[in-house]
Scaffold this motif. Structure first.
Motif, short mmCIF file in Angstrom:
data_model
loop_
_atom_site.label_atom_id
_atom_site.label_comp_id
_atom_site.label_asym_id
_atom_site.label_seq_id
_atom_site.Cartn_x
_atom_site.Cartn_y
_atom_site.Cartn_z
N ALA A 184 -14.09 13.72 -12.82
CA ALA A 184 -14.36 13.25 -11.45
C ALA A 184 -13.03 12.91 -10.79
CB ALA A 184 -15.27 12.03 -11.50
N TYR A 185 -13.03 12.93 -9.46
CA TYR A 185 -11.79 12.63 -8.72
C TYR A 185 -11.24 11.26 -9.13
CZ TYR A 185 -12.27 16.59 -5.47
OH TYR A 185 -12.33 17.83 -4.91
N LYS A 186 -12.12 10.26 -9.23
CA LYS A 186 -11.70 8.90 -9.55
C LYS A 186 -11.02 8.86 -10.92
CE LYS A 186 -13.41 4.21 -9.96
NZ LYS A 186 -14.52 3.32 -9.98
N GLU A 187 -11.62 9.54 -11.91
CA GLU A 187 -11.04 9.54 -13.26
C GLU A 187 -9.67 10.22 -13.25
OE1 GLU A 187 -14.36 10.06 -16.60
OE2 GLU A 187 -14.60 11.50 -14.95
N ALA A 188 -9.58 11.36 -12.57
CA ALA A 188 -8.31 12.10 -12.51
C ALA A 188 -7.24 11.27 -11.82
CB ALA A 188 -8.51 13.43 -11.79
N ALA A 189 -7.62 10.57 -10.75
CA ALA A 189 -6.65 9.74 -10.03
C ALA A 189 -6.16 8.60 -10.92
CB ALA A 189 -7.28 9.18 -8.75
N GLU A 190 -7.04 8.03 -11.71
CA GLU A 190 -6.65 6.95 -12.63
C GLU A 190 -5.71 7.48 -13.72
OE1 GLU A 190 -10.26 5.19 -14.13
OE2 GLU A 190 -10.73 4.28 -12.19
N LEU A 235 -3.70 10.05 -13.56
CA LEU A 235 -2.41 10.41 -12.97
C LEU A 235 -1.74 9.19 -12.31
CD1 LEU A 235 -3.36 13.85 -11.38
CD2 LEU A 235 -2.05 13.44 -13.47
N ASP A 236 -2.48 8.08 -12.23
CA ASP A 236 -1.97 6.85 -11.63
C ASP A 236 -1.52 7.08 -10.18
OD1 ASP A 236 -1.48 4.12 -11.70
OD2 ASP A 236 0.61 4.39 -12.35
N ILE A 237 -2.43 7.74 -9.42
CA ILE A 237 -2.19 8.01 -8.00
C ILE A 237 -3.44 7.64 -7.21
CG2 ILE A 237 -0.45 9.83 -8.33
CD1 ILE A 237 -2.67 11.89 -7.93
N PRO A 238 -3.29 7.39 -5.89
CA PRO A 238 -4.48 7.10 -5.08
C PRO A 238 -5.37 8.34 -4.94
CG PRO A 238 -2.46 6.51 -3.90
CD PRO A 238 -2.07 7.22 -5.14
N MET A 239 -6.66 8.10 -4.66
CA MET A 239 -7.63 9.21 -4.51
C MET A 239 -7.21 10.18 -3.41
SD MET A 239 -10.73 9.29 -6.18
CE MET A 239 -11.99 9.58 -5.00
N GLY A 240 -6.69 9.70 -2.30
CA GLY A 240 -6.26 10.56 -1.20
C GLY A 240 -5.13 11.49 -1.62
N THR A 241 -4.22 11.01 -2.45
CA THR A 241 -3.12 11.84 -2.94
C THR A 241 -3.66 12.93 -3.87
OG1 THR A 241 -1.64 9.91 -2.81
CG2 THR A 241 -0.89 11.78 -4.13
N LEU A 242 -4.62 12.55 -4.72
CA LEU A 242 -5.24 13.54 -5.62
C LEU A 242 -5.92 14.63 -4.80
CD1 LEU A 242 -6.09 14.37 -8.55
CD2 LEU A 242 -8.24 13.23 -8.03
N THR A 243 -6.68 14.22 -3.80
CA THR A 243 -7.39 15.19 -2.95
C THR A 243 -6.40 16.12 -2.26
OG1 THR A 243 -9.12 13.54 -2.59
CG2 THR A 243 -9.08 15.42 -1.08
N GLU A 295 -1.30 19.56 -12.42
CA GLU A 295 -1.99 18.48 -13.13
C GLU A 295 -3.32 18.17 -12.48
OE1 GLU A 295 0.93 15.41 -12.85
OE2 GLU A 295 1.99 16.07 -14.66
N ALA A 296 -3.35 18.08 -11.16
CA ALA A 296 -4.59 17.76 -10.43
C ALA A 296 -5.63 18.86 -10.63
CB ALA A 296 -4.29 17.56 -8.94
N VAL A 297 -5.21 20.11 -10.49
CA VAL A 297 -6.13 21.25 -10.67
C VAL A 297 -6.65 21.27 -12.10
CG1 VAL A 297 -6.24 23.77 -10.75
CG2 VAL A 297 -5.16 22.64 -8.80
N ALA A 298 -5.78 21.05 -13.07
CA ALA A 298 -6.19 21.10 -14.48
C ALA A 298 -7.22 20.01 -14.78
CB ALA A 298 -4.97 20.96 -15.39
N LEU A 299 -7.00 18.81 -14.30
CA LEU A 299 -7.93 17.73 -14.62
C LEU A 299 -9.28 17.86 -13.92
CD1 LEU A 299 -5.50 14.65 -14.65
CD2 LEU A 299 -6.65 15.71 -16.60
N VAL A 300 -9.24 18.23 -12.65
CA VAL A 300 -10.49 18.27 -11.87
C VAL A 300 -11.21 19.61 -12.03
CG1 VAL A 300 -11.48 18.12 -9.56
CG2 VAL A 300 -9.66 16.56 -10.24
N LEU A 301 -10.50 20.71 -11.81
CA LEU A 301 -11.17 22.01 -11.81
C LEU A 301 -11.37 22.59 -13.21
CD1 LEU A 301 -9.39 23.64 -8.74
CD2 LEU A 301 -11.59 22.45 -8.83
#
Length: 161
Positions: free
Chosen positions: A127-133, A135-143, A116-122
């Motif tokens: 943007a990381y912030k949008e993807a984190a929102e 997925l409803d996860i913190p930015m550090g978890t997304l990274t 999910e993270a790879v699909a949304l960002v890559l």
């Protein structure tokens, strides 16, 4: 009919010279001579005894040569615009489709959260912030998920990924 064949054999040296003059090439002249002799043997009923066999054979040979040159000219003709062939053999995208298939297969082997993270960002370019929102996860978890997902893809696909 033996007289016909004997007369034809006697003409052979002259026919070969004439064929050589028409064709300007020994191999083509031999082929032309063979074609003319074959036509004469097949059409021997059309030759009238008492007429000149050499004239008859020269006419057969000349007509055969005309047929040959016309056939070669038609074979050499291009019936489409020469520029129409420029795209033939060009990159049809087959390699890109294969590479995308490999990437897709590698992506499906990732755990759901990494995929999910790879699909949304890559893939989708968020943007990381949008993807984190989303997925409803913190930015550090997304990274973290992106880093692990990229590493897994690179391990499967090699450094080109």
């Amino acid at each position: 009919m033996a007289a016909f064949e004997d007369d034809l054999l006697a003409l052979l040296p002259r026919l070969r010279r004439f064929a050589r003059a028409l064709a300007r090439n020994a191999a083509d002249a031999d082929d032309l001579c063979q074609v003319a002799l074959e036509k004469a043997l097949v059409g021997r009923a059309s030759w009238q005894p008492g007429t000149r066999m050499d004239s008859w054979m020269y006419r057969i040979m000349r007509n055969s040569w005309i047929d040959t040159t016309r056939s070669r000219a038609r074979a050499a003709q291009t019936f489409v615009d020469p520029d129409a062939g420029l795209g033939i053999g060009a990159d049809g995208g087959a390699e890109a489709r294969v590479a995308l298939g490999e990437i897709d297969a590698a992506l499906h082997t990732l755990p759901d959260e990494q995929r999910e993270a790879v699909a949304l960002v890559l893939i989708e370019g968020l943007a990381y912030k949008e993807a984190a929102e989303i997925l409803d996860i913190p930015m550090g978890t997304l990274t973290s998920r992106l880093v692990r997902g990229r590493q897994a893809l690179m391990a499967q696909l090699g450094e080109a990924a």
